[in-house]
Design an enzyme around this catalytic site. Sequence first.
Site, PDB file in Angstrom:
ATOM      1  CB  THR A 148      -5.923  -6.379  -1.464  1.00 17.40           C
ATOM      2  OG1 THR A 148      -5.088  -6.647  -2.595  1.00 17.40           O
ATOM      3  CG2 THR A 148      -7.056  -5.460  -1.903  1.00 17.40           C
ATOM      4  CD  GLU A 149      -9.855  -5.897   3.254  1.00 19.19           C
ATOM      5  OE1 GLU A 149     -10.099  -6.439   2.156  1.00 19.19           O
ATOM      6  OE2 GLU A 149     -10.351  -4.799   3.583  1.00 19.19           O
ATOM      7  CD  GLU A 157       3.701  -6.035  -4.964  1.00 21.33           C
ATOM      8  OE1 GLU A 157       2.608  -6.635  -5.049  1.00 21.33           O
ATOM      9  OE2 GLU A 157       4.731  -6.529  -4.528  1.00 21.33           O
ATOM     10  CD  GLU A 192      -2.489 -12.670  -2.199  1.00 24.71           C
ATOM     11  OE1 GLU A 192      -2.881 -11.779  -1.440  1.00 24.71           O
ATOM     12  OE2 GLU A 192      -1.491 -12.558  -2.947  1.00 24.71           O
ATOM     13  CB  CYS A 201       2.073 -10.486  -3.993  1.00 25.80           C
ATOM     14  SG  CYS A 201       3.673  -9.903  -4.549  1.00 25.80           S
ATOM     15  N   GLY A 260      -3.907  -2.606   2.358  1.00 24.37           N
ATOM     16  CA  GLY A 260      -3.685  -1.552   1.365  1.00 24.37           C
ATOM     17  C   GLY A 260      -4.840  -0.574   1.301  1.00 24.37           C
TER      18      GLY A 260
END
Lengths: 508, 323
Positions: free
Chosen positions: A267-268, A287, A418, A321, A270
């Site tokens: 996510t970082e 994703e 995560e 993920c 992303g």
Amino acid sequence: MAEQPDRADPAAGTERAARPGGPHGTGPAPLGLEYAPAPESRAVVSLRPSYELFIDGEFTPAAGGGELTTLNPADEEPLARVAVAGAADIDRAVAAARRAYEGVWGRMPGAERGQYLFRIARIIQERSRELAVLETLDNGKPIKETRDVDLPLVAAHFFYHAGWADKLAHAGLGPAPRPLGVAAQVIPWNFPLLMLAWKIAPALATGNTVVLKPAETTPLTALAFAEICQEADLPPGVVNIVTGAGDTGRALVAHPGTDKVAFTGSTEVGREIARAVAGTPKRLTLELGGKGANIVYDDAALDQAVEGVVSGIFFNQGHVCCAGSRLLVQESVADDLLPRLRARIERLRLGDPLDKNTDIGAINSAAQLDRVRELARAGADEGAESWSPACPLPERGYWFPPTVLTGVTQAHRVAREEIFGPVLSVLTFRTPEEAVAKANNTPYGLSAGIWTEKGSRMLWTAERLRAGVVWSNTFNKFDPASPFGGYKESGYGREGGRHGLEGYLVHA
Amino acid sequence: MSTPERPAADTPDAQPHLAAAPEPGGPAPDRLPAGAGPARLAVRKTYKLYVGGAFPRSESGRCYPVTGAHGGHLANAALASRKDARDAVVAARAAFAGWAGRTAYNRGQILYRVAEMMEGRRAQYAAEIAEADGIAADHADRLVCAAVDRWVHYAGWPDKIAQVVGGANPVSGPYFNLSTPEPTGVVAVLAPQRAPLLGLVSVIAPVIATGNTCVVVAAERAPLPALTLAEALAVSDLPGGVVNILTGRTAEIAPHLAAHADVNGLDLTGAAPEEAAELERAAAGTLKRVLRPRPDEDWTADPGLARMTAFLETKTVWHPVGR
């Protein structure tokens, strides 16, 4: 592990077969039996000492001459040196993709594009054992998974999308949807070839050309795929593979010559990519990470639930993920479920990824191992109780034992961040409303699991979970026809199914 | 009433026919004509925000003058602050579960009710957009009709969109596998700066038809039709908080919404071109779904699906099949 790594096991068929030892159940063997080593031969793979970039249909050296070394994470043995693409190489690759798009691929009849993809799917099936072994060597995941999960899904993904190529007018995206152009694609190391398939198959089926960057620690199967493109006589420039690390990815994502960015990863990163793409006309699909909740209700079939919980977090060492990294168990059955869960985990076999009996392979890299260790430690420091089976680890390579943290609260880092490793955080709940509230109490929204024998409760729960994929009475199932992707900060866009085409087409 | 008191000489934008033909709900002159009895001082409307189903003033106490197309003063609108935007997000979030949880049929009924409520006040809307945009009355009426019809169009969507964009997936195994569209959540909508009513309806209706709730920043120059729309929303059984309308400076409010961690989607239709990229960057911090502005938007065209699908998520549910 009881054994030391066997540095010259003739059974492995080659003197480079430095296995960390056969896998061993971590508890007493059932019926007093012990598994004999069952190594898959790596002779089927012929590694080259070094690999170049794949641009415009040719393997070509990186302009800067930089290289990185990719290791076998199971024993830290270098596998090959791989070129590092710099800005000039990205320029060349994007230009080649543009030429191929404008000259050949973008105007080719869909049926013909489909024929190429069918051909690629068939070659993947033919070479699947070789690719499975190569993936296991480069990634550290068990051969059982690469052979039975990754590779069949890779072939299926190309086969599925091949069939779409001449039917796009019927995909519900207008009567004559058009491709976007050149797609920049960056993929992670957890399912290297499968993520490549998820990116390249829909892009090509819809008439786009691609420049794809595999992860720095797992570039080898992408380069093998480049050979498959040659073998399939795919027109030069339709697929370009540029290897490298973060700088290469950043250069590719920021390159002004592409029309689309597709990324799977953290996510970082992303967020960083979404910022880089902002203000451009590029389309973006992401994703990203997850913190999936696996909800076990009091009426669940507990043994089945245990299997699902185990596969949810220990499949692929938890490098997933959509892993079910939070177990939410109804308080009234927690004392029944947890001993069964521990007993099942004690039967998991950790060790040589090439051994066909191995359940848990190696952590993909030293950096990832550090992160898993750091977070697992934070869990214990914050007051969770940590349990792992008696589990000797190989001396070489990157290993982490399956770990269960109980007494976790929603405030703990291990319930929020995560981990991307074989670490399960256990929380409890009393009512369905509480289960849903806790499951949704995360910025992520990729996956969730529900275990109950009551259909109405399953559907009630599924309706309320803010997650893109909900597995009920199963977990970690994937299919090319099934759209995959997240809510909230797990990203946007879908991959797979009719929905996945949308990210690569302009509505007519 | 929407028409503030102004000497006729100062209102070159005034449309004589509007003053000449007052009708119920429509514009009326401030004083009844001589001969109709004692002159009556008209009651003017205070334009406020629409948040959580109520009409509060800006917490900042600020307002700004709204002028007609030709520069005449129309009203003072609330100049919403960052705090107002955050209050609106709280209201939208609170309304989300209930609105998304309504049956699709019920959402459709409520959207149709909005059309019904607007239909009866067409003259009022027409007068407002005629004043705001300096257009002729018949043109204004056509735009109002188009706006009403757009509600009717979207009233039919809630119970159909799932069949159009969702469905069963033929997976290779013994599994039931179904994909369903679900609303993204709270969407911040920057209403188009032109087309203060038709454009506004065209950006709100698709967002809420599918179960999202929204915080709308009305057209900065012409916010009055948005507030009059709010009056129709407020009597249409639309739960409070589903649509929240802020008036003020788009450039002041939008960055707070774009960066707000409890906003899931951002419609940049009304963003200035030079601000859109910065807002999209701010939205990247929480990975909002962003609908980029299109400079050539034709509000009279068939709206298609894109404004709905931009703020829909696809949820795929698996279950084993077995005896």
